[in-house]
Design an enzyme around this catalytic site. Structure first.
Site, PDB file in Angstrom:
ATOM      1  CG  ASN A 217     -15.314  25.848 -12.680  1.00 46.34           C
ATOM      2  OD1 ASN A 217     -15.348  24.747 -13.210  1.00 46.34           O
ATOM      3  ND2 ASN A 217     -16.303  26.301 -11.918  1.00 46.34           N
ATOM      4  CG  ASP A 286     -17.383  29.553  -4.214  1.00 49.24           C
ATOM      5  OD1 ASP A 286     -18.216  28.670  -3.952  1.00 49.24           O
ATOM      6  OD2 ASP A 286     -16.154  29.389  -4.110  1.00 49.24           O
ATOM      7  N   PRO A 312     -25.953  30.789  -4.063  1.00 47.36           N
ATOM      8  CG  PRO A 312     -27.828  29.698  -4.893  1.00 47.36           C
ATOM      9  CD  PRO A 312     -26.920  30.854  -5.161  1.00 47.36           C
ATOM     10  CG  PHE A 330     -15.920  16.012  -4.954  1.00 46.52           C
ATOM     11  CD1 PHE A 330     -17.039  15.194  -4.856  1.00 46.52           C
ATOM     12  CD2 PHE A 330     -14.782  15.507  -5.578  1.00 46.52           C
ATOM     13  CE1 PHE A 330     -17.023  13.907  -5.363  1.00 46.52           C
ATOM     14  CE2 PHE A 330     -14.752  14.224  -6.101  1.00 46.52           C
ATOM     15  CZ  PHE A 330     -15.874  13.420  -5.986  1.00 46.52           C
ATOM     16  CE  LYS A 348     -19.249  24.154   1.485  1.00 46.41           C
ATOM     17  NZ  LYS A 348     -19.406  24.307   0.036  1.00 46.41           N
TER      18      LYS A 348
END
Ligand code: PMT
Length: 410
Positions: A217, A286, A312, A330, A348
């Site tokens: 990315n 991801d 993971p 973030f 999370k």
């Protein structure tokens, strides 16, 4: 009192947001600043010099050729007096004048005459903000060292929605304080993170498709490296786990380079036991390729299908430990930023999340500036567009408050 004894010259140009400047001046004074205000002619239609005089406790200047002012505080004297020159609101017109060196009134003359750093808080209609001429003027100003605070997005006085709202006075003062602390204060910095060990991930990860190709990315690592540098400056012991980026290691920071998400997780797990705080700024892929090809894939047919499998989740793994460090994640979003960030915060089980809208040109991925919304279970802070260094400092201070609060209630 982060602006104690700082001379802040506030230039107000003629936009509707000028009505917020008495509040801005009050907030600057509350931080200990000495404030003097200069209005353009058109600003006087939106805010009265009398109210600004009342809140600043100083005579407000409007005209370049003001006999009174020339006798006492002439424009050169005023330009020299300033430690920092803040122009809020900065209209499209004033930005154009500054960019091209026009000096036909007091404010624009001061811009040319002052050696002080200049910060602007742009404010205008979203269409005017998006106009190519404004963009070019804005970029010219940035390239000459002007710092910008905002603009923010939202509903505008004219009813339009979009970018161009002046940042709120509290956000402007916060950004100004961070700027002063980084660039102007000779005094040693606060060391609020002294004794804390902070583990930070930064940059992208790369997931190999075959020996010569990968998916990744646009993360440059700048945000994570700025956090590492500012955390170090605030006294922390910092370990930085960096994906493939071309950035210098901040002085005093221990860095480990990794390529893939799995390597990043392995490295984080080697160091997380000693960490008080974990900051996950990396843009971790991801998914990875389900079966990495040992040899270069050969071209065959019009289409290519590659199977992916989940990587993971490093942040979730850390936050799910039995005795986790304080976790700051973030969220990089392109829509519904706040809603999606809150979902990540809860899912999370994080202490804090810093959300950024990565669809805005010039902010987020691979740029020097960013804007953040910082969310905890009970609080929300909005940090207007600023340099990543200044944002990192503001974010770490907010994080420190929350961290300290949690230690106290435990
Ligand atoms: O590097 P820059 O060019 O300076 O750009 C900065 C940035 C945009 C990359 C940064 O500000 C940012 O938003 N980082 C998080 C990017 C991201 O992957 O966000 P996310 O919403 O997909 O992930 C949520 C969180 O989970 C993040 O803290 C991420 O680090 C973490 N994560 C995600 C997936 C995964 N497998 N493991 C993780 O730890």
């Amino acid at each position: 009192m982060q602006l104690e004894q700082k001379n802040v010259l506030v230039g107000v140009s003629g936009g509707i947001a000028a009505y917020k400047t008495p509040d801005l001046v009050r907030k600057l004074k509350a931080q200990g600043a000495n404030v003097r205000v200069v209005l353009t002619e058109s600003a006087t239609h939106f805010v009265s010099s009398l109210s600004l005089q009342a809140v600043s406790g100083e005579k407000v200047s409007t005209h370049l050729l003001d006999e009174d002012a020339e006798a006492g505080m002439g424009h050169i004297e005023l330009a020299r007096w300033a430690d920092i020159f803040l122009i809020a609101p900065a209209t499209a017109n004033i930005m154009a004048k500054l960019a091209h060196g026009l000096a036909d009134d007091l404010l624009t003359t001061l811009y040319l005459a002052t050696p002080a750093p200049v910060l602007i808080a742009p404010a205008m209609n979203q269409q005017m903000w998006a106009a190519p001429a404004t963009t070019a003027n804005f970029e010219l100003l940035l390239s000459r060292g002007v710092t910008t605070i905002g603009p923010a997005a939202g509903e505008q006085a004219c009813g339009d929605m979009g970018y161009g709202r002046m940042a709120e006075p509290a956000e402007i003062v916060e950004a100004l304080c961070a700027h002063c602390e980084m660039y102007l204060n000779e005094a040693p910095r606060e060391t609020i993170l002294k004794g804390k060990r902070i583990l930070i991930t930064a940059g992208p990860t790369r997931e190999a498709i075959d020996p010569v190709r990968y998916i990744s990315n646009h993360s440059s690592g700048k945000m994570g490296f700025a956090l590492a540098e500012q955390a170090k400056n605030l006294g922390a012991e910092v370990i930085l786990v960096a994906g493939p980026v071309s950035l210098e290691t901040p002085v005093g920071v221990t860095r480990y380079d990794v390529i893939s998400a799995q390597q990043m997780l392995d490295t984080v797990e080697q160091h997380v036991d000693q960490a008080d705080i974990f900051i996950a700024c990396a843009a971790v892929a991801d998914y990875k390729v389900a079966r990495e090809n040992a040899q270069k894939l050969k071209k065959s047919g019009d289409e290519l299908t590659i199977a992916f499998t989940q990587n993971p989740d490093i942040l979730k793994t850390v936050a799910s430990r039995s005795n986790p460090p304080f976790t700051l994640g973030f969220a990089a979003e392109t829509e519904n930023v706040e809603e999606y960030a809150r979902i990540k915060l809860n899912k999370k089980r994080l202490n804090m999340i810093a959300a950024n809208d990565v669809s805005i040109p010039g902010l987020g991925f691979n740029s020097d500036r960013n804007a953040l919304m910082i969310i905890t279970k009970n609080t929300t802070h909005r940090l207007a567009p600023e340099t990543k260094d200044a944002l990192a400092l503001s974010l770490l201070k907010i994080m420190h408050e929350e961290y300290t609060h949690l230690q106290e209630v435990r």
